[in-house]
Design a protein around this motif. Structure first.
Motif, PDB file in Angstrom:
ATOM      1  N   ALA A   1       5.125  -1.835   8.023  1.00 42.33           N
ATOM      2  CA  ALA A   1       3.767  -1.978   7.315  1.00 42.33           C
ATOM      3  C   ALA A   1       3.935  -2.237   5.851  1.00 42.33           C
ATOM      4  N   LEU A   2       4.735  -1.640   5.048  1.00 43.09           N
ATOM      5  CA  LEU A   2       5.001  -1.798   3.656  1.00 43.09           C
ATOM      6  C   LEU A   2       5.352  -3.161   3.223  1.00 43.09           C
ATOM      7  N   ASN A   3       6.254  -3.732   4.211  1.00 44.88           N
ATOM      8  CA  ASN A   3       7.061  -4.946   4.003  1.00 44.88           C
ATOM      9  C   ASN A   3       5.977  -6.058   4.092  1.00 44.88           C
ATOM     10  N   ARG A   4       4.967  -5.747   4.865  1.00 46.53           N
ATOM     11  CA  ARG A   4       3.808  -6.810   4.987  1.00 46.53           C
ATOM     12  C   ARG A   4       2.993  -7.164   3.686  1.00 46.53           C
ATOM     13  N   GLU A   5       3.331  -6.071   2.864  1.00 39.58           N
ATOM     14  CA  GLU A   5       2.533  -6.117   1.569  1.00 39.58           C
ATOM     15  C   GLU A   5       3.364  -6.412   0.377  1.00 39.58           C
ATOM     16  N   ARG A   6       4.624  -7.238   0.642  1.00 41.69           N
ATOM     17  CA  ARG A   6       5.505  -7.456  -0.510  1.00 41.69           C
ATOM     18  C   ARG A   6       4.939  -8.922  -1.051  1.00 41.69           C
ATOM     19  N   VAL A   7       5.467  -9.093  -2.303  1.00 41.76           N
ATOM     20  CA  VAL A   7       5.609 -10.465  -2.886  1.00 41.76           C
ATOM     21  C   VAL A   7       6.002 -11.611  -1.912  1.00 41.76           C
ATOM     22  N   PRO A   8       5.468 -12.670  -1.710  1.00 38.77           N
ATOM     23  CA  PRO A   8       5.667 -13.569  -0.449  1.00 38.77           C
ATOM     24  C   PRO A   8       7.135 -14.232  -0.936  1.00 38.77           C
ATOM     25  N   GLY A   9       7.894 -14.158   0.144  1.00 44.68           N
ATOM     26  CA  GLY A   9       9.420 -14.555   0.090  1.00 44.68           C
ATOM     27  C   GLY A   9      10.310 -13.394  -0.525  1.00 44.68           C
TER      28      GLY A   9
ATOM     29  N   GLY B   1       3.720   2.129  -2.427  1.00 45.26           N
ATOM     30  CA  GLY B   1       4.535   2.899  -1.504  1.00 45.26           C
ATOM     31  C   GLY B   1       3.610   3.706  -0.636  1.00 45.26           C
ATOM     32  N   GLU B   2       4.170   4.547   0.107  1.00 48.40           N
ATOM     33  CA  GLU B   2       3.180   5.479   1.094  1.00 48.40           C
ATOM     34  C   GLU B   2       3.580   6.683   0.953  1.00 48.40           C
ATOM     35  N   ASN B   3       2.739   7.650   0.634  1.00 44.77           N
ATOM     36  CA  ASN B   3       3.270   9.228   0.733  1.00 44.77           C
ATOM     37  C   ASN B   3       3.059   9.704   2.128  1.00 44.77           C
ATOM     38  N   VAL B   4       3.919  10.284   2.701  1.00 41.61           N
ATOM     39  CA  VAL B   4       3.922  10.716   4.356  1.00 41.61           C
ATOM     40  C   VAL B   4       4.256  11.991   4.422  1.00 41.61           C
ATOM     41  N   ILE B   5       3.443  12.669   5.559  1.00 44.60           N
ATOM     42  CA  ILE B   5       3.792  13.924   6.110  1.00 44.60           C
ATOM     43  C   ILE B   5       4.660  13.914   7.113  1.00 44.60           C
ATOM     44  N   VAL B   6       5.829  14.730   7.177  1.00 41.68           N
ATOM     45  CA  VAL B   6       6.748  14.750   8.167  1.00 41.68           C
ATOM     46  C   VAL B   6       6.080  15.432   9.338  1.00 41.68           C
ATOM     47  N   LEU B   7       6.130  14.657  10.370  1.00 39.66           N
ATOM     48  CA  LEU B   7       5.520  15.330  11.732  1.00 39.66           C
ATOM     49  C   LEU B   7       6.673  16.112  12.684  1.00 39.66           C
ATOM     50  N   GLY B   8       7.677  15.347  12.230  1.00 42.18           N
ATOM     51  CA  GLY B   8       8.876  15.954  13.508  1.00 42.18           C
ATOM     52  C   GLY B   8       8.845  14.840  14.704  1.00 42.18           C
ATOM     53  N   LYS B   9      10.029  14.965  15.257  1.00 38.05           N
ATOM     54  CA  LYS B   9      10.447  14.036  16.289  1.00 38.05           C
ATOM     55  C   LYS B   9      10.532  12.715  15.789  1.00 38.05           C
ATOM     56  N   GLY B  10      10.898  12.543  14.704  1.00 35.73           N
ATOM     57  CA  GLY B  10      10.956  11.216  14.078  1.00 35.73           C
ATOM     58  C   GLY B  10       9.754  10.276  13.545  1.00 35.73           C
ATOM     59  N   MET B  11       8.771  11.103  13.668  1.00 34.37           N
ATOM     60  CA  MET B  11       7.253  10.547  13.499  1.00 34.37           C
ATOM     61  C   MET B  11       6.764  11.049  11.854  1.00 34.37           C
ATOM     62  N   TYR B  12       6.039  10.121  11.317  1.00 34.35           N
ATOM     63  CA  TYR B  12       5.289  10.603  10.102  1.00 34.35           C
ATOM     64  C   TYR B  12       4.017  10.224  10.155  1.00 34.35           C
TER      65      TYR B  12
ATOM     66  N   GLN C   1       7.138  13.161   1.889  1.00 41.67           N
ATOM     67  CA  GLN C   1       8.154  12.492   1.520  1.00 41.67           C
ATOM     68  C   GLN C   1       7.489  10.857   1.180  1.00 41.67           C
ATOM     69  N   TYR C   2       8.448  10.028   0.556  1.00 42.75           N
ATOM     70  CA  TYR C   2       7.534   9.087  -0.144  1.00 42.75           C
ATOM     71  C   TYR C   2       8.444   7.685   0.444  1.00 42.75           C
ATOM     72  N   PHE C   3       7.894   6.783   0.892  1.00 32.64           N
ATOM     73  CA  PHE C   3       8.468   5.508   1.203  1.00 32.64           C
ATOM     74  C   PHE C   3       8.092   4.448  -0.093  1.00 32.64           C
ATOM     75  N   LYS C   4       9.144   3.990  -0.771  1.00 35.32           N
ATOM     76  CA  LYS C   4       8.863   3.299  -1.912  1.00 35.32           C
ATOM     77  C   LYS C   4       8.871   1.573  -1.281  1.00 35.32           C
ATOM     78  N   ASN C   5       7.980   0.840  -2.235  1.00 35.98           N
ATOM     79  CA  ASN C   5       7.926  -0.571  -1.660  1.00 35.98           C
ATOM     80  C   ASN C   5       7.983  -1.350  -3.198  1.00 35.98           C
ATOM     81  N   PRO C   6       9.311  -1.740  -3.574  1.00 35.66           N
ATOM     82  CA  PRO C   6       9.666  -1.941  -4.743  1.00 35.66           C
ATOM     83  C   PRO C   6       9.258  -3.579  -5.164  1.00 35.66           C
ATOM     84  N   ASP C   7       9.209  -4.251  -4.058  1.00 39.98           N
ATOM     85  CA  ASP C   7       8.555  -5.587  -4.189  1.00 39.98           C
ATOM     86  C   ASP C   7       7.117  -5.983  -3.784  1.00 39.98           C
ATOM     87  N   HIS C   8       6.283  -4.817  -4.156  1.00 34.34           N
ATOM     88  CA  HIS C   8       4.894  -5.118  -3.280  1.00 34.34           C
ATOM     89  C   HIS C   8       4.111  -5.951  -3.995  1.00 34.34           C
TER      90      HIS C   8
END
Length: 271
Positions: free
Chosen positions: A200-208, A173-184, A157-164
């Motif tokens: 983690a992705l939100n830490r890499e957004r445009v300031p503000g 964004g981050e490509n992830v492997i589904v591990l199960g039990k809510g983990m990636y 799956q993919y988590f998108k970070n539109p305001d990176h």
């Protein structure tokens, strides 16, 4: 059910609860998918522990005994090297490797499929490997659904970070492997929950920015039935391989299971 691993059991139980109908050619087809999903999850955990570094394309590196760096920042398998040896070396000598998250996801898929098929079959079909972004061997046969609720262990799956931060395109964004039990597992972030990936992705957004990263609906996995037939020395008709509409029902216990065939795709999201 008692002989299934945790990952396999979770997959079966979720399919049992799903409003979708899952069709398989035979019990063996279901067993192969479950085993391959487990192998992919194990490969993701192993890559996380391997010491491979997360870097943008410009600083990709690998073990020169097995791989050569391309001008675009990919890794091409050296002539004379068995594909299985090249993939296994990433997990054995991870500190010699560095690549971005899309490549990491493909490496995990290759390793899971290698362990499911065995070296002889894998080496017969997965030749001339190039590890670069979402380039992958055609025999991986990735298929897609547009429903994140139907994601199972071993899916991508993919988590998108539109305001990176535009100065850090590797965090769009981050490509992830589904591990199960809510983990990636996401290469560069590690093993965590959806909330952990988003934080983690939100830490890499445009300031503000107040626009949060989020999980896309698209979910990808290899064509398990195609791979199973490779392992058995059989081939599918080309029409069946490439388009929807080929499915055979098998009833297992008190439940029906499905295998549906979808058009071959490549992920459209960025790295």
């Amino acid at each position: 059910m008692s002989t299934l691993s945790g990952v396999e059991r979770e997959s079966v139980e979720k399919k049992q609860r799903s409003p979708e109908t899952y069709v398989y050619e035979s019990p063996a087809a279901l067993a192969f998918e479950l085993n391959t999903r487990r192998r992919i999850v194990e490969a993701a955990v192993a890559l996380d522990a391997s010491g491979v570094t997360f870097v943008p394309f410009e600083t990709t590196r690998g073990n020169r005994n097995f791989w050569s760096r391309t001008s675009e920042g990919g890794l091409r398998l050296n002539a004379g090297v068995l594909p299985s040896d090249g993939i296994n070396d990433i997990f054995r000598n991870g500190r010699l490797y560095a690549f971005e998250c899309a490549t990491g996801a493909v490496v995990v898929l290759y390793k899971g499929v290698l362990d499911a098929l065995g070296e002889e079959v894998f080496n017969s079909y997965f030749k001339n490997l190039l590890l670069y972004d979402w380039h992958y061997d055609s025999d991986l046969q990735l298929t897609a659904i547009n429903n994140r609720e139907e994601a199972y262990p071993g899916d991508v799956q993919y988590f998108k970070n539109p305001d990176h931060d535009p100065d850090k395109p590797e965090w769009q964004g981050e490509n992830v492997i589904v591990l199960g039990k809510g983990m990636y597992f996401g290469h560069g972030i590690g093993i965590t929950t959806a909330e952990g990936i988003i934080t983690a992705l939100n830490r890499e957004r445009v300031p503000g920015s107040r626009t949060s990263a989020y999980l896309l609906d698209e979910t990808f996995h290899p064509d398990f039935e195609y791979l199973r037939r490779l392992s058995a020395g059989r081939s599918l008709p080309s029409a069946a391989v490439r388009y929807t509409g080929y499915a055979v029902i098998a009833r297992i216990g008190s439940h029906n299971y499905i295998y549906t065939r979808k058009k071959i795709v490549r992920p459209t999201w960025p790295i």
